[in-house]
Design a protein around this motif. Structure first.
Motif, PDB file in Angstrom:
ATOM      1  N   GLU A 163       3.619   1.506  -1.309  1.00  0.00           N
ATOM      2  CA  GLU A 163       4.187   1.635  -2.657  1.00  0.00           C
ATOM      3  C   GLU A 163       3.142   2.063  -3.679  1.00  0.00           C
ATOM      4  OE1 GLU A 163       6.273  -1.954  -3.681  1.00  0.00           O
ATOM      5  OE2 GLU A 163       7.729  -1.725  -2.068  1.00  0.00           O
ATOM      6  N   GLY A 164       1.911   2.331  -3.188  1.00  0.00           N
ATOM      7  CA  GLY A 164       0.867   2.821  -4.083  1.00  0.00           C
ATOM      8  C   GLY A 164       0.112   1.722  -4.806  1.00  0.00           C
ATOM      9  N   LYS A 165       0.052   0.557  -4.172  1.00  0.00           N
ATOM     10  CA  LYS A 165      -0.657  -0.568  -4.808  1.00  0.00           C
ATOM     11  C   LYS A 165      -1.821  -1.028  -3.936  1.00  0.00           C
ATOM     12  CE  LYS A 165       3.906  -2.180  -6.096  1.00  0.00           C
ATOM     13  NZ  LYS A 165       4.867  -3.175  -5.664  1.00  0.00           N
ATOM     14  N   ARG A 166      -2.575  -2.019  -4.443  1.00  0.00           N
ATOM     15  CA  ARG A 166      -3.592  -2.658  -3.615  1.00  0.00           C
ATOM     16  C   ARG A 166      -2.878  -3.316  -2.438  1.00  0.00           C
ATOM     17  NH1 ARG A 166      -8.168  -4.927  -6.920  1.00  0.00           N
ATOM     18  NH2 ARG A 166      -8.167  -6.597  -5.401  1.00  0.00           N
ATOM     19  N   SER A 170       0.829  -1.202   0.000  1.00  0.00           N
ATOM     20  CA  SER A 170       0.000   0.000   0.000  1.00  0.00           C
ATOM     21  C   SER A 170       0.869   1.261   0.000  1.00  0.00           C
ATOM     22  CB  SER A 170      -0.919  -0.017   1.224  1.00  0.00           C
ATOM     23  OG  SER A 170      -1.820   1.056   1.176  1.00  0.00           O
TER      24      SER A 170
END
Lengths: 169, 450
Positions: free
Chosen positions: B181-184, B179
């Protein structure tokens, strides 16, 4: 990308400040904070052009934004009312009467869970644990928590919302 | 009265601000630590016996010692402030009222671990708290405790706050890193562990807010002194967030030597149960740990008093005991329906499953549907066995512990309250208007002696 979608200069400055928190080339890490900013600035929800705009800002593919925006519950994928009433209903809140609060709001506003009142003023969103278990029942309105709710207190808050006197930010 | 380390100054007006915190001796532990070597700090943390306060209880010093230190590769400290476990709200208290304790703990920990850029990943719903933390960070920076060349030591450290987007799974350390890292927030397969490949594949330590805050008193009084507080391997103090049917819900700091009975009934803590109701059950460590009926909560199966510490709460294993977990203490009185309560928890875990593993994705929804049926008086006797079967097939069969967290509440509820589940099936009309209460309860519940 729609040309009409653009952050205000101060928000754009904030975006660049956020990106600077991460190493070079890791700007995707800014996605969640930037989506929060976008939702706040572009009407309380994230439509496709807004998400595409965010993808462009962060130099990532639009699909990378869609998959994140749809994963997290705080991002609205359809229009919501001015006031989103997020009422916690999990475990401890249930023990302390959250269902009564939810039922009262459903009846008073004549909406079901996830719906918005016809005047566009309120959206009801039951929430799963908001970390206010000791101050239950509670609901979140914008940035703030309203805790130790009673039916009377809810009525008072709704009235104040209608008068524009409840802070969201 | 329990010794207080983290909350000792919580009553002081303005303690949220640097000036007041400093007047109370704030940042003296950091000054002390910055004159030590990282290895000396690590030895103090190890000597303290501090166990991770997020729920798993893994020794913090040992976790830190696993951190890989390849040449030229940056390392990171990430504070897990995603606190989303029902019943748990202790980290919120720390961040809201004592942000500098966390910032000071992060400075010491970052110095020890060699992290020049550290992050606080906070659940998105705590949306007013990042402002408090960022203000504290700015104050610390202005006073020379963060930024470049801290106190002339040559050590640089920046701390940033990142808001999540509303997903319980991001409390799992690898999901949190995804998260960040900008992900789901999909948990990663382990190994590699974050200590080797964490944030952006760099060596990373992820620790709970309370664990990092505890580093301040550890350095302040020394690891050995810290270890003398408490009992056995439950050293130091623990924050407990108490809620449910109690007179005084809130966050308490205990030294883990008090009994569960004292905690529930004494005025210093929960102040007993409202309206003179009897205690029915309790979930002492956040919603994922097994619920225990009152008789097993107050005394172990051997008749010994149950204490508020890791070992005593777990005494007897899951058959007759439970876990300290995160310290999210949920009390249920005689009027509460265990089936309904379990149903809301099943709904929570179903809602929060990231969907990556089939047993969790499918099983949590299936359990919720069955529990809803039983709660609504539409259940069959075989549904109870089916529930038992499903939770067993989830437990241990998923990438991350959310599967276990979803399975354990259901297992414990059936194990200890099967009569109540059967009553719902046998009395479908009655269960809609009445609660089972304490009827046909296996053992008489002792009157409180406190």
């Amino acid at each position: 990308m729609s040309e009409t979608i653009a952050f205000k200069p101060e928000s754009l400055a904030q975006v660049h400040k956020i990106i600077a928190r991460y190493p070079e080339g890791r700007q995707k890490s800014a996605l969640l904070p930037v989506l929060h900013l976008a939702q706040k600035e572009f009407g309380g929800w994230l439509d496709v052009p807004v998400m595409d705009y965010v993808a462009g800002l962060l130099d990532i593919q639009p699909i990378e934004v869609y998959e994140v925006a749809t994963f997290y519950t705080m991002f609205n994928m359809k229009p919501v009312g001015k006031y989103v009433l997020e009422v916690c209903r999990t475990g401890p809140c249930m023990v302390c009467g959250s269902e009564k609060i939810l039922n009262h709001i459903r009846t008073k506003l004549n909406i079901k869970d996830g719906e918005t009142t016809e005047d566009g003023m309120f959206t009801l969103k039951p929430a799963e644990c908001l970390g206010a278990c000791g101050y239950a029942p509670m609901m979140q309105l914008g940035k703030f928590y309203h805790e130790n709710l009673t039916i009377e207190k809810v009525d008072e808050i709704l009235d104040l919302c209608r008068q524009g006197q409840v802070a969201l930010d | 009265m329990s010794k207080k380390l983290l909350l000792k100054d919580a009553h002081i007006e303005g303690i949220r601000y640097f000036e007041t915190y400093r007047k109370q001796g704030g940042y003296t532990a950091a000054e002390k630590a910055l004159k030590m070597t990282p290895d000396e700090i690590l030895e103090e943390v190890k000597a303290s016996g501090l166990r991770g306060r997020g729920g798993a209880g893994f020794p913090t010093g040992m976790k830190w010692s696993f951190l890989a230190k390849p040449e030229g590769v940056p390392r990171h400290l990430v504070v897990n402030a995603d606190e989303s476990e029902p019943g748990t709200f202790k980290d919120r208290y720390l961040m809201e009222f004592l942000p500098h304790v966390l910032i000071e703990g992060m400075l010491i920990s970052s110095f020890c671990l060699g992290s020049n850029v550290s992050y606080i990943y906070i659940r998105g719903e705590y949306s007013w708290i990042p402002d408090i933390l960022e203000e504290a960070i700015e104050e610390a920076k202005a006073a020379g405790f963060l930024g470049k060349n801290i106190l002339g030591t040559g050590f640089d450290c920046e701390i940033y706050v990142q808001r999540g987007g509303g997903a319980y799974i991001c409390g799992e350390e690898t999901a949190l890193l995804e998260s960040l890292e900008g992900k789901r927030g999909n948990p990663r397969l382990k190994p590699p562990f974050p200590a080797v490949k964490g944030l952006w594949e760099r060596p990373t330590v992820v620790n709970n807010v309370e664990s990092i805050a505890a580093v301040v008193p550890i350095i302040d009084i020394g690891g050995a002194e810290y270890a003398k507080i408490g009992v056995g391997r439950s050293t130091g103090t623990k924050l407990i967030s108490a809620c449910g049917n109690i007179n005084k819900p809130g966050v308490y700091e205990i030294d883990m030597t008090i009994t569960v009975e004292e905690f529930i009934y004494s005025d210093e803590y929960c102040g007993g149960i409202p309206n003179g109701k009897r205690l029915k059950a309790c979930i002492p460590g956040g919603s994922s740990v097994p619920i225990v009926p009152a008789n097993l909560l107050l005394k172990t199966v051997n008749g010994e008093p149950r204490y508020m510490n890791y070992e005593s709460l777990a005494d007897g294993g899951f058959a007759t005991g439970t876990m300290m977990g995160s310290g999210g203490f949920i009390v249920l009185d005689e009027d509460q329906c265990v089936v309904e309560h379990t149903m809301t928890l099943a709904r929570f875990y179903n809602h929060e499953s990231c969907g990556q593993c089939t047993p969790c994705r499918e099983g949590t929804g299936w359990m919720y549907k069955i529990l809803k049926k039983i709660e609504n008086g539409q259940g069959k006797m075989e549904d109870i066995d089916l529930l038992w079967d499903i939770q067993r097939k989830i437990e241990g069969n998923t990438i991350c512990p959310l599967g276990d967290a979803a399975a354990w509440p259901v297992a414990a509820a059936i194990r200890h309250f099967r009569d109540e589940f059967e009553w719902h099936v046998k009395k479908p009309e009655l269960c809609l208007t009445q609660n089972y209460g304490l009827a046909n309860y296996a053992d008489p519940i002792p009157a409180p002696s406190v």
